[in-house]
Design an enzyme around this catalytic site. Structure first.
Site, PDB file in Angstrom:
ATOM      1  N   CYS A   1     107.926 -66.676 -28.263  1.00 30.06           N
ATOM      2  CA  CYS A   1     108.834 -66.902 -27.134  1.00 30.06           C
ATOM      3  C   CYS A   1     109.806 -65.745 -26.955  1.00 30.06           C
ATOM      4  O   CYS A   1     110.786 -65.622 -27.702  1.00 30.06           O
ATOM      5  CB  CYS A   1     109.601 -68.211 -27.328  1.00 30.06           C
ATOM      6  SG  CYS A   1     110.780 -68.548 -26.013  1.00 30.06           S
TER       7      CYS A   1
ATOM      8  N   CYS B   1     113.326 -66.879 -26.008  1.00 32.48           N
ATOM      9  CA  CYS B   1     114.078 -67.422 -27.138  1.00 32.48           C
ATOM     10  C   CYS B   1     114.556 -66.331 -28.090  1.00 32.48           C
ATOM     11  O   CYS B   1     115.697 -66.360 -28.567  1.00 32.48           O
ATOM     12  CB  CYS B   1     113.220 -68.404 -27.929  1.00 32.48           C
ATOM     13  SG  CYS B   1     112.439 -69.689 -26.951  1.00 32.48           S
ATOM     14  N   ASP B   2     113.665 -65.377 -28.382  1.00 30.15           N
ATOM     15  CA  ASP B   2     113.922 -64.454 -29.487  1.00 30.15           C
ATOM     16  C   ASP B   2     114.044 -62.989 -29.095  1.00 30.15           C
ATOM     17  O   ASP B   2     114.299 -62.133 -29.952  1.00 30.15           O
ATOM     18  CB  ASP B   2     112.805 -64.591 -30.535  1.00 30.15           C
ATOM     19  CG  ASP B   2     112.700 -66.006 -31.070  1.00 30.15           C
ATOM     20  OD1 ASP B   2     113.756 -66.640 -31.237  1.00 30.15           O
ATOM     21  OD2 ASP B   2     111.579 -66.464 -31.325  1.00 30.15           O
TER      22      ASP B   2
END
Length: 320
Positions: A135, A138-139
Site C-alpha cells: 500500500c 499507507c506507507d
C-alpha cells in the site's frame, strides 16, 4: 440474535454500500457488517477520476464516507467487525463475528471484495513492514526521497508507481512481461513520469537485507540471467485474491476462491447473493462493484417478495 434482518450485507465497499442504499430504499431492514477496516480498496486509493459524478478527482476514503453517510441517512445499520463464520444451510441465515456477535437475516449479500496478493517468496515474510508493503498510500511517506520498486504491471501497479513518484527519489517498475496490463491512461502517465524507471521481462527471486530491506535479486525471464538492485523499499502490486476463506463449505467457490455464480448476483444458495470483486475477477472497478451492489439488492428484494422462488419452481417444472 433477537432481530432477524431482511437483508444482511457482508462488506462495506462500493458494492456493499450501494446494496445497502437500494435495500433500505426498497423498505427492507438492512444491516451492513463491514469488517474492522471497512471501505474496501477505495480506502487505499488517492485520486479517483473514473467514478461518475465528480468533476474533479475525489479521494477514495471520501467517496466511501459519502456512500456510507448516504446509506446511514436512509436507515441502514452498521456493525464494523470481521465475519468469521456463516450458516447458509438453512433460513434464516446466520453469521458470527470476531467479537462473537451473532446476527440472522432472511437474505444475505456478500460484498467482501478482495485482498492484495503476495509473491510467496520466503524472504518476503522477513521484510513485511520492514521495507515491503502492498500500500503506497499507507506507507509511501516512510520512503520519502528514497529509491523503491513496484512489482507488477496492472492498474494497481501503475497507481502505486504514480503515487510514489511524487514522494520517492526513483520508482522502478518490475514486470515479468514486456507489455503492461494497465489501462492506457495509467500507462501513459507512468511512462511520462521522469523518475519512474522500468525493468521488463523480469521477476523477483529474493529480497535482500539484514533487519531492513536493502536490495532485491532479479531474474530475466528470457535470458535467465540474474542481477541485484539496491533499493530502500518494495511495493508488491500483482493483483488481488477474494476474501472468501470464511465461506468454505457454505458456498460453492472456484479454484481461485471466487464465488461461483448462478446468475449475475445469485450464488449456489438461494437467498444468498454476491456483488463486487468477491465474484468479479475481470473488471474490479468501483463503478462496476457499485452496479453489482445495486443488482444484488434488487434481486434480494425480489427473493424476499417470493419472485425468485416462483421463477425457480417454474424452471424446474419446464425441465421435467
Amino acid at each position: 440474535m433477537a432481530k432477524t434482518y431482511d437483508i444482511l450485507i457482508i462488506g462495506a465497499g462500493p458494492a456493499g454500500l450501494t446494496a445497502a442504499i437500494y435495500g433500505v430504499r426498497a423498505g427492507r431492514s438492512v444491516l451492513v457488517v463491514g469488517g474492522k477496516t471497512p471501505g474496501g480498496q477505495l480506502m487505499l486509493t488517492t485520486d479517483v477520476e473514473d467514478y461518475p459524478g465528480f468533476v474533479d478527482a475525489v479521494q477514495g476514503p471520501e467517496l466511501v464516507q459519502r456512500m456510507r453517510g448516504q446509506a446511514s441517512r436512509l436507515g441502514a445499520e452498521f456493525f464494523d467487525d470481521n465475519v468469521t463464520k456463516v450458516g447458509f444451510k438453512k433460513s434464516p441465515f446466520t453469521l458470527e463475528t470476531d467479537e462473537k456477535k451473532k446476527f440472522s437475516a432472511k437474505s444475505v449479500i456478500i460484498a467482501v471484495g478482495s485482498a492484495y496478493k503476495w509473491l510467496g517468496i520466503p524472504s518476503e515474510l522477513k521484510f513485511k513492514g520492514n521495507g515491503i508493503s502492498t500500500c503506497a498510500v499507507c506507507d509511501g511517506y516512510f520512503f520519502k526521497n528514497k529509491d523503491v520498486v513496484v512489482i507488477g504491471g496492472g492498474d494497481t501497479a501503475m497507481r502505486e508507481a504514480l503515487f510514489l513518484s511524487k514522494i520517492c527519489k526513483t520508482v522502478t517498475v518490475i514486470h515479468r512481461r514486456d507489455v503492461l496490463r494497465a489501462q492506457a491512461v495509467l500507462q501513459e502517465r507512468a511512462k511520462a513520469t521522469k523518475n519512474i524507471k522500468w525493468i521488463w521481462n523480469s521477476e523477483v527471486l529474493e529480497f535482500l537485507g539484514d533487519k531492513k530491506l536493502s536490495g532485491i535479486k532479479i531474474k530475466n525471464t528470457k535470458t535467465h540471467q540474474t542481477s541485484t538492485l539496491k533499493i530502500d523499499g518494495a511495493f508488491v502490486a500483482i493483483g488481488h485474491e477474494p476474501s472468501t476463506g470464511f465461506l468454505k463449505g457454505q458456498l460453492e467457490l472456484d479454484s481461485k476462491g471466487y464465488i461461483t455464480m448462478r446468475s449475475q448476483t445469485e450464488t449456489s444458495v438461494p437467498g444468498v447473493f454476491a456483488a463486487g470483486d468477491v465474484k468479479d475477477f475481470r473488471y474490479q472497478q468501483a463503478v462496476t462493484a457499485a452496479g453489482f451492489g445495486c443488482m444484488a439488492a434488487m434481486d434480494a428484494d425480489n427473493y424476499l417478495h417470493g419472485f425468485r422462488a416462483v421463477s425457480e419452481a417454474a424452471r424446474k417444472k419446464q425441465k421435467k
